[in-house]
Write an enzyme that holds these catalytic residues in place. Sequence first.
Site, PDB file in Angstrom:
ATOM      1  N   LYS A   1      26.608  -6.791   9.733  1.00 38.16           N
ATOM      2  CA  LYS A   1      24.870  -6.804  10.858  1.00 38.16           C
ATOM      3  C   LYS A   1      25.044  -5.423  10.808  1.00 38.16           C
ATOM      4  CE  LYS A   1      24.198 -11.159  10.813  1.00 38.16           C
ATOM      5  NZ  LYS A   1      24.521 -13.465  11.400  1.00 38.16           N
TER       6      LYS A   1
ATOM      7  N   ASP B   1      31.652 -10.427  12.092  1.00 41.38           N
ATOM      8  CA  ASP B   1      30.003 -11.122  11.285  1.00 41.38           C
ATOM      9  C   ASP B   1      29.418 -10.151  11.668  1.00 41.38           C
ATOM     10  OD1 ASP B   1      28.132 -12.711  10.272  1.00 41.38           O
ATOM     11  OD2 ASP B   1      27.464 -12.857  12.048  1.00 41.38           O
TER      12      ASP B   1
ATOM     13  N   LYS C   1      26.124 -11.382   3.614  1.00 36.16           N
ATOM     14  CA  LYS C   1      26.375 -10.168   4.758  1.00 36.16           C
ATOM     15  C   LYS C   1      26.845  -9.847   4.316  1.00 36.16           C
ATOM     16  CE  LYS C   1      26.758 -13.444   7.188  1.00 36.16           C
ATOM     17  NZ  LYS C   1      25.755 -14.884   7.853  1.00 36.16           N
TER      18      LYS C   1
ATOM     19  N   GLU D   1      30.407 -18.776  10.024  1.00 36.37           N
ATOM     20  CA  GLU D   1      31.003 -19.283   8.937  1.00 36.37           C
ATOM     21  C   GLU D   1      32.027 -19.695   8.584  1.00 36.37           C
ATOM     22  OE1 GLU D   1      29.577 -16.004   7.271  1.00 36.37           O
ATOM     23  OE2 GLU D   1      28.318 -16.609   8.397  1.00 36.37           O
TER      24      GLU D   1
ATOM     25  N   GLY E   1      26.088 -26.202  11.752  1.00 38.45           N
ATOM     26  CA  GLY E   1      25.432 -25.310  10.078  1.00 38.45           C
ATOM     27  C   GLY E   1      25.304 -23.849  10.881  1.00 38.45           C
TER      28      GLY E   1
ATOM     29  N   GLY F   1      20.015 -14.135  10.549  1.00 36.40           N
ATOM     30  CA  GLY F   1      18.899 -15.705  10.266  1.00 36.40           C
ATOM     31  C   GLY F   1      17.146 -15.303  10.460  1.00 36.40           C
TER      32      GLY F   1
ATOM     33  N   GLY G   1      21.896 -21.094  11.121  1.00 38.37           N
ATOM     34  CA  GLY G   1      21.689 -22.743  10.793  1.00 38.37           C
ATOM     35  C   GLY G   1      20.538 -22.396   9.194  1.00 38.37           C
TER      36      GLY G   1
ATOM     37  N   THR H   1      25.520 -24.670   3.107  1.00 36.03           N
ATOM     38  CA  THR H   1      24.036 -24.998   4.539  1.00 36.03           C
ATOM     39  C   THR H   1      23.158 -24.302   3.338  1.00 36.03           C
ATOM     40  OG1 THR H   1      25.736 -25.148   5.988  1.00 36.03           O
ATOM     41  CG2 THR H   1      24.110 -25.004   7.035  1.00 36.03           C
TER      42      THR H   1
HETATM   43  N1  HSE Z   1      27.852 -17.259  11.497  1.00 37.64           N
HETATM   44  C1  HSE Z   1      26.615 -16.396  11.856  1.00 37.64           C
HETATM   45  C2  HSE Z   1      25.808 -16.792  12.418  1.00 37.64           C
HETATM   46  C3  HSE Z   1      25.546 -17.224  10.682  1.00 37.64           C
HETATM   47  O1  HSE Z   1      26.643 -17.663  13.199  1.00 37.64           O
HETATM   48  O2  HSE Z   1      24.837 -15.511  13.205  1.00 37.64           O
HETATM   49  C4  HSE Z   1      24.021 -15.987  10.602  1.00 37.64           C
HETATM   50  O3  HSE Z   1      24.753 -14.551   9.890  1.00 37.64           O
END
Ligand code: HSE
Length: 400
Positions: A200, A196, A100, A185, A182, A129, A297, A11
């Site tokens: 971060k 996730d 990340k 993960e 999209g 993002g 995205g 993606t």
């Molecule tokens: N899977 C992550 C989210 C992608 O939904 O924030 C962006 O880091």
Amino acid sequence: MVKVAVMGYGTIGSGVVEILEKNAARIRKTSGEDLEVKYVLDVREFEGDPIHSKIVHDYQIIAKDPEIRVVVETMGGVEPAYTFVKAMLEAGKHVTTSNKALVADKGAELIALAKEKNVNFLFEASVGGGIPIIRPLMSSITGDEIVEISGIVNGTTNYMLTKMTNEGLAFDEVLKEAQAKGYAEKDPTADVEGYDACRKIAILTSIVCGQQVNYQDIHTEGITKITPTDIMYAKEMGRAIKLLATSRQTNDGYVAMVAPFLIPASHPLYNVNDVFNAIFVKGNMLGDSMFYGSGAGKLPTASAVVGDIVDMVKHMNMHITLNWDAEPVTLADYKTNETRFFVRTKASKEEISNTFGKVEFVDIEELADEIGFVTETMSESAYEEKAANLSSVLQMIRFH
Ligand code: HSE
């Protein structure tokens, strides 16, 4: 002309190639160079796609090609991304990543290697993002002690919670939608279990304290246990359930955690909906500031990667100093953190008051066999102790 290689044509990687083509004129103007994607590393062939002619399967082809100055890593996961990125930096190439997991785990080491080789390792897309947050923290808010950095940093779960709240949709259904867009993960467990967001907030905390924060030390809860009944209570209280990643400076160091919180309509993060992310930063001189935008995205995240590419092209012969030492920092125990707690229980009002003292009850008529209540402010450990003495706890959500 600067030749670029992209490792991982999923993606984000395909988004990077798309932006480099679509905005070529603009990028030439801002970076001062023409950019050309020479290789795309992927296990797939992409037969019939124009990218097919650039596909390679061996990362050494990229590492050994002196024409390649800039490498993009959009594969995800720690391995083999770490091996590949390390090889690129060792070969004197600049690297930007959206990964990340890699940055949280190996960030300090890769920054040190980039410094040694007089190249750059940048990772704007790894948090928030498309939102510029790493660069402002590294280059702009550099004269402050950051006393708090908190926010909504996972687009997938924010999208899901928004849909569950506004449209009454079920968890599985909204997860499928987020994946189709999209946002998620490869393995959405990382999103819904909070892993996730944990990576971060580990990255953000490492940057604000200038030392390695081990993500394993951050208490993390996801949204898998959030039910339509919880959302009903949230609405009754005029609140929203948001997955927050928070890090606050205390006398014992930073205390960091990821968990769902019930936040009021007056809270700056209340209206951050869908895939949007927002990061609240409090500096001891700056005061409050907020960074808001598309948190996941294809194109928003790729936009942040391309921003890094331009920065690296502008600093082709210069390492941009990043304050992130490998020395691990000891976080304060999250159990000392004080907050209010919303609890759903089958216990009687009398038992609740006897156990928790003063509380605010939340009674929903349709829910005859349970009751909700909100505690006074107390530490996590005090809450745990009291909750263990209550005959039933159906749910607990922190109450901001
Ligand atoms: N899977 C992550 C989210 C992608 O939904 O924030 C962006 O880091």
